[in-house]
Design a protein around this motif. Sequence first.
Motif, PDB file in Angstrom:
ATOM      1  N   TYR A 134       0.788  -1.235   0.000  1.00  0.00           N
ATOM      2  CA  TYR A 134       0.000   0.000   0.000  1.00  0.00           C
ATOM      3  C   TYR A 134       0.820   1.285   0.000  1.00  0.00           C
ATOM      4  N   ASN A 135       2.154   1.196   0.193  1.00  0.00           N
ATOM      5  CA  ASN A 135       2.924   2.441   0.089  1.00  0.00           C
ATOM      6  C   ASN A 135       4.148   2.324  -0.817  1.00  0.00           C
ATOM      7  N   VAL A 146       0.103   8.865  -1.675  1.00  0.00           N
ATOM      8  CA  VAL A 146       0.768   8.883  -2.981  1.00  0.00           C
ATOM      9  C   VAL A 146       0.252   7.738  -3.837  1.00  0.00           C
ATOM     10  N   LEU A 147       0.120   6.543  -3.230  1.00  0.00           N
ATOM     11  CA  LEU A 147      -0.390   5.399  -3.995  1.00  0.00           C
ATOM     12  C   LEU A 147      -1.840   5.618  -4.421  1.00  0.00           C
ATOM     13  N   GLY A 148      -2.613   6.348  -3.626  1.00  0.00           N
ATOM     14  CA  GLY A 148      -3.975   6.668  -4.031  1.00  0.00           C
ATOM     15  C   GLY A 148      -4.002   7.526  -5.279  1.00  0.00           C
ATOM     16  N   ILE A 153      -4.115   7.881 -11.607  1.00  0.00           N
ATOM     17  CA  ILE A 153      -3.411   7.954 -12.884  1.00  0.00           C
ATOM     18  C   ILE A 153      -3.442   6.601 -13.581  1.00  0.00           C
ATOM     19  N   TYR A 154      -3.318   5.554 -12.793  1.00  0.00           N
ATOM     20  CA  TYR A 154      -3.379   4.176 -13.299  1.00  0.00           C
ATOM     21  C   TYR A 154      -4.710   3.908 -13.994  1.00  0.00           C
ATOM     22  N   ILE A 210     -10.521   4.654  -3.469  1.00  0.00           N
ATOM     23  CA  ILE A 210     -11.480   4.810  -2.371  1.00  0.00           C
ATOM     24  C   ILE A 210     -10.820   4.518  -1.031  1.00  0.00           C
ATOM     25  N   LEU A 211     -10.039   3.439  -0.945  1.00  0.00           N
ATOM     26  CA  LEU A 211      -9.432   3.046   0.321  1.00  0.00           C
ATOM     27  C   LEU A 211      -8.292   3.966   0.718  1.00  0.00           C
TER      28      LEU A 211
END
Length: 537
Positions: A134-135, A146-148, A153-154, A210-211
């Motif tokens: 998750y990071n 950042v991953l969100g 973008i993904y 969302i998460l």
Amino acid sequence: MKTSTIKAFTKVHTWTGLATGMALFIAFYAGSMTVFYHEVSEWDDYHPEAQVYQDYGQAQRLVEQVLDADPGAANDFHLHLSESHGHAHEIFWFNRLEDGTLESFGYTLDDSERLKVIEQSNSGLSGFLYQLHYNAGLPDSWGLYVLGIVALIYGLAMVTGLLIFIPNFLKDLLIIRPTKNRKRFWLDTHNVVGVISLPWHFMYAWSSVILAIGIFLLAPFQFLVFEDNLAEMVTEDLGQVQPRQALGEPAAMLGVEELIASAKAELPGLIPSEIEYRHAGDANGTASIAGTLQDGNTLIANASVTVSTVDNEIVSIDDPREASPGATMFFGLYALHFVSFGGYTAKWVYFFLGLAGAYLFYSGNLLWVESRRKRRQREQRKDTIFLAKLNSGVCIGCMAGISAAFLVSRLSMDLANRPELTEYAYYAVFFAAIAWCFIRSVAKGARDVLYACAAFTAAIPMVDAVIIDRPIWASVIDQEWHMVSVSILALIGAFAFWRMGFGVHQRALSGNPNSVWAGEMQGRTTTDSSVAVQAGT
């Protein structure tokens, strides 16, 4: 579709893919293992004791002894039932210290049914893999966010990729052309993997947003539309009920078996796994019996019933079959993301889809490098060489680092700082791989790191055989399938890494001298700036 439109979509797809590809590679590769979070935990915290099952009477005696020995647990503690995990009943509770940290306590019953303190496990491999998922290895305080953003973008990259592929959908669907044109091979496999797993990738992009950053997406509505009441409305819609407050009046508690019987009467088919007690021994005390529904009629299997510990009054029922549309969508998305459905069949499907997703991002970067190379010149563009080296270092270094983390976690199992050593091993190998790929030519760097990755991975079952005396055949005889699975997958992975490293070496020797992937060619050396090669390219 107009050619200019396709070109525009191609540019968007290319640059969004480049911006997110390596972070998503780490997230997906680590995530494929996080699917087996509990199994990795069992491998990491291996103990040869036989499984122990206890009845509800023993669970009640454990509750009583814990409250007598440690009254501080009464405010909020969790009873993990024996039938849910194959071990004795266990009680855990946490105390928040003045500095904000949590102090944990654990208890169980020994063979003589005397209270026994559970020694805190020093294993941390599964938690670290989840953290990487998750990071992507970024600092915990902001890596998730950042991953969100990366997931947003993904999603854009997937939409544009689909639009690019649509004009030739029927002609190119599931076609892989094994020609000498390596760019065509990488493009075909990239498209096939992307098309096959597209619905799964859309789900993961959406659920990740969302998460990870859903709270920020709701913030404008919270303050501008709902006048600070949105959070309360959302929690109510999700079926979350505010806990009761203690009255300060002592009251006798019902037994574990009675509480579970009440929960099963309200939710037929409930298989309880845990009971959370709040204000145990108080007139306003409650017990939340949580578990899963096995009727097969809903994707969301988690359910719970909260009852009074004094008179069995039903406080609340969390039944996924009767949840609101909002709760059904949210928890359904949660179940899809964390594969909390479908048993081991779904887990293995997710495992291979996760590896396929990692390949998708890796191959996307290779396609960019191949499309930028100068076909008739030995000296290649510096940005092309830079990305080729970075892609090798980050992606292959991540795989080597995770294998090293498995090794160090097993080797340090008797040390108190084992979780820290596990993390240090990953980051040391990860950054060393990146540095090595920049010091060496890409051909040599990628080859060396792949061979190192193969060695680390092959050593995992060997270390198991030496350190804890669990060779594969012994685990098969004892039906320790989590141990068997790790060992077999490690051996398969080691062979795959070795084969890719060998392919890199062969390509470096026999590749087109003008190719960005070429290396030494029939004894003739080239400068490091013109050597860039990847497995199979």
